[in-house]
Design an enzyme around this catalytic site. Structure first.
Site, PDB file in Angstrom:
ATOM      1  CB  CYS A  46      -0.936   0.013   1.205  1.00 24.68           C
ATOM      2  SG  CYS A  46      -2.411  -1.020   0.991  1.00 24.68           S
TER       3      CYS A  46
ATOM      4  CG  ASP B  80      10.185  -9.415  -6.738  1.00 27.74           C
ATOM      5  OD1 ASP B  80       9.081  -9.918  -6.455  1.00 27.74           O
ATOM      6  OD2 ASP B  80      11.168  -9.452  -5.961  1.00 27.74           O
TER       7      ASP B  80
ATOM      8  CG  HIS C 274       2.023  -9.846  -4.815  1.00 31.29           C
ATOM      9  ND1 HIS C 274       1.667  -9.975  -3.490  1.00 31.29           N
ATOM     10  CD2 HIS C 274       3.075 -10.670  -5.007  1.00 31.29           C
ATOM     11  CE1 HIS C 274       2.486 -10.830  -2.895  1.00 31.29           C
ATOM     12  NE2 HIS C 274       3.348 -11.277  -3.793  1.00 31.29           N
TER      13      HIS C 274
HETATM   14  P1  5GP Z   1       5.169 -13.356  -2.285  1.00 32.03           P
HETATM   15  O1  5GP Z   1       6.088 -14.427  -1.766  1.00 32.03           O
HETATM   16  O2  5GP Z   1       4.400 -12.675  -1.170  1.00 32.03           O
HETATM   17  O3  5GP Z   1       4.308 -13.852  -3.399  1.00 32.03           O
HETATM   18  O4  5GP Z   1       6.095 -12.287  -2.962  1.00 32.03           O
HETATM   19  C1  5GP Z   1       6.535 -11.126  -2.367  1.00 32.03           C
HETATM   20  C2  5GP Z   1       7.524 -10.513  -3.335  1.00 32.03           C
HETATM   21  O5  5GP Z   1       7.708  -9.163  -2.996  1.00 32.03           O
HETATM   22  C3  5GP Z   1       8.904 -11.181  -3.303  1.00 32.03           C
HETATM   23  O6  5GP Z   1       9.206 -11.663  -4.606  1.00 32.03           O
HETATM   24  C4  5GP Z   1       9.845 -10.063  -2.862  1.00 32.03           C
HETATM   25  O7  5GP Z   1      11.096 -10.103  -3.517  1.00 32.03           O
HETATM   26  C5  5GP Z   1       9.053  -8.808  -3.214  1.00 32.03           C
HETATM   27  N1  5GP Z   1       9.283  -7.661  -2.353  1.00 32.03           N
HETATM   28  C6  5GP Z   1       9.289  -7.634  -0.990  1.00 32.03           C
HETATM   29  N2  5GP Z   1       9.486  -6.392  -0.543  1.00 32.03           N
HETATM   30  C7  5GP Z   1       9.584  -5.597  -1.642  1.00 32.03           C
HETATM   31  C8  5GP Z   1       9.795  -4.199  -1.821  1.00 32.03           C
HETATM   32  O8  5GP Z   1       9.902  -3.415  -0.871  1.00 32.03           O
HETATM   33  N3  5GP Z   1       9.856  -3.745  -3.109  1.00 32.03           N
HETATM   34  C9  5GP Z   1       9.719  -4.578  -4.182  1.00 32.03           C
HETATM   35  N4  5GP Z   1       9.800  -4.019  -5.398  1.00 32.03           N
HETATM   36  N5  5GP Z   1       9.532  -5.896  -4.040  1.00 32.03           N
HETATM   37  C10 5GP Z   1       9.466  -6.406  -2.796  1.00 32.03           C
HETATM   38 ZN    ZN Z   2      -1.853  -3.245   1.014  1.00 31.39          ZN
END
Ligand code: 5GP
Ligand code: ZN
Length: 111
Positions: A8, A31, A98
């Protein structure tokens, strides 16, 4: 907007990100820890935890997430894989829904 949600904050631009595309209802960013040469994810601007919280009111936005994949794939001229982790057991780490867009490498036919 949920005050403790990092995605958010990224959507509000109070945290920085590398923006790839933006529409009324979606933000696409790179990412921070890419798992493929091209690794973006699509954020619904509305805070929902995961796809289990989608309602019929979200159907346009949900369709737009898929349409965005086609638009970016066309632009990058690439095949791609979409991944959505829903819940901790499924590997979700950030609890703002996402859609991962992964491309630019040969992917194995497994999960
Ligand atoms: P999930 O495992 O929840 O599907 O994926 C979370 C993703 O968010 C991961 O691939 C991680 O690298 C990415 N991520 C986490 N924190 C940040 C951030 O602050 N900025 C960006 N651009 N990506 C993030
Ligand atoms: Zn959110």
């Amino acid at each position: 907007m949920t005050s403790h949600c990092i995605f958010c904050k990224i959507i509000q631009k109070s945290l920085p990100s590398q923006i790839v595309a933006e529409t009324d209802d979606i933000l696409v960013i790179k990412d921070i820890s890419p798992k493929a040469p091209i690794h973006y994810f699509f954020l619904p601007k509305k805070h929902i935890k995961d796809l289990r919280e989608l309602t019929p009111d979200d159907s346009k936005m949900a369709a737009n997430l898929l349409l965005m994949a086609g638009i970016l794939a066309e632009k990058e001229n690439t095949a791609f894989r979409l991944v959505v982790n829903n819940g901790e057991e499924a590997g979700q780490v950030v609890f703002h829904a996402h859609v991962h867009f992964l491309a630019g490498k040969k992917m194995k036919h497994d999960f």
